[in-house]
Design an enzyme around this catalytic site. Structure first.
Site, PDB file in Angstrom:
ATOM      1  CG  HIS A  65      -1.955  -1.103   1.159  1.00 52.82           C
ATOM      2  ND1 HIS A  65      -3.303  -0.885   0.931  1.00 52.82           N
ATOM      3  CD2 HIS A  65      -1.820  -2.447   1.300  1.00 52.82           C
ATOM      4  CE1 HIS A  65      -3.953  -2.038   0.938  1.00 52.82           C
ATOM      5  NE2 HIS A  65      -3.068  -3.004   1.163  1.00 52.82           N
ATOM      6  CG  ASP A 190      -5.115   1.550   2.346  1.00 51.49           C
ATOM      7  OD1 ASP A 190      -5.871   0.575   2.472  1.00 51.49           O
ATOM      8  OD2 ASP A 190      -4.013   1.496   1.772  1.00 51.49           O
TER       9      ASP A 190
END
Length: 278
Positions: A65, A190
């Site tokens: 990520h 996210d």
């Protein structure tokens, strides 16, 4: 995960940003660009000319990520938008070297740090998770032999996932303090940080969700979950057609995960929402 793949995903997010931000301000324009890796050059004229108002990028602290987030922030910054990455003190080093390397190209990316309350949530000290030792890219900060775990990849087992997301949810207040201080134009966060939707709404700024999985993979997964074509084959080696896609995609049962083969539902979102409860 290849650089070309990350750039394609970044460009997809960039196009989504154009549509969302154009609804906010019609002066945003897009022009052709002959770059070898990006088909469109986005000129965020209003946002770059407005001065210091940045775009906030806030990934969950995990290898798959933070690296794409760095590429996305670099892509936005190269288009004249002030990009600011939000992370924790022990994850700063993941971004800092690349950011320093790009400075000679005139690409400026800021980093703002939020303390990660690992000790308050019974998270262990940073350790080497099985399988990660083979990775060339280390997520262990220098001289961090006895520091709290601030990266999802460094958890010793999945038993501490709830603790990790509980700690992440406790970052909401300091994040909102940063938003109030910097007044960003947009919050790109996210998918594993769903509570940031409330933070963005509080300050009336758009929140754009970063999902690391490609659209193709999501479509295939949704089709398999809905149609369960693996139940119609007689062996693990027999192929089946993935329905509802524009192209003919065939898989075998052995190419599916154990959860997909069993038909069990795997829904992590209750865990994330539960972790944000007081």
């Amino acid at each position: 995960m290849s650089e070309a793949y990350i750039m394609r995903q970044s460009e997809t997010l960039l196009r989504k940003c154009i549509k969302i931000l154009h609804a906010i301000n019609p002066h945003i324009t897009s022009d052709k660009n002959h770059s070898s890796y990006t088909p469109f050059f986005v000129s965020f004229k209003t946002f770059s000319q407005n001065g210091s108002a940045p775009f906030f990028f806030f990934p969950v602290m995990a290898q798959g990520h933070v690296i794409p987030t760095l590429y996305m922030a670099n892509l936005f910054a190269s288009r004249g938008v002030k990009a600011t990455i939000i992370t924790t003190p022990l994850n700063e080093f993941v971004f800092s070297k690349a950011i320093q390397r790009n400075k000679h190209l005139g690409i400026e990316i800021d980093i703002r740090l939020i303390k990660f309350p690992a000790p308050k949530n019974d998270l262990p000290e940073d350790s080497e998770r099985p399988g990660l030792a083979r990775l060339k890219f280390s997520f262990r900060p220098p001289n961090s032999l006895s520091r709290p775990c601030e990266c999802l990849d460094r958890l010793p087992s999945d038993d501490k996932l709830a603790n990790f997301f509980k700690a992440a949810a406790m970052m909401k207040e300091p994040l909102e303090q940063l938003i109030e201080e910097c007044r960003p134009n947009c919050l790109i966060t996210d998918m594993f940080l769903p509570w940031t939707t409330d933070s963005a709404a509080r300050f009336n700024i758009p929140r754009i969700v970063f999902h690391g999985t490609s659209y193709f993979a999501q479509c295939v997964g949704a089709s398999i979950k809905r149609n369960k074509p693996f139940n119609n084959v007689s062996s693990d080696s027999e192929t089946f057609l993935v329905a509802d896609l524009p192209h003919e995609i065939k898989l075998t049962r052995t190419q599916l995960s154990l959860f997909e083969q069993s038909g069990r539902r795997v829904d992590c979102y209750p865990l994330f929402h539960q972790s944000s409860d007081p």
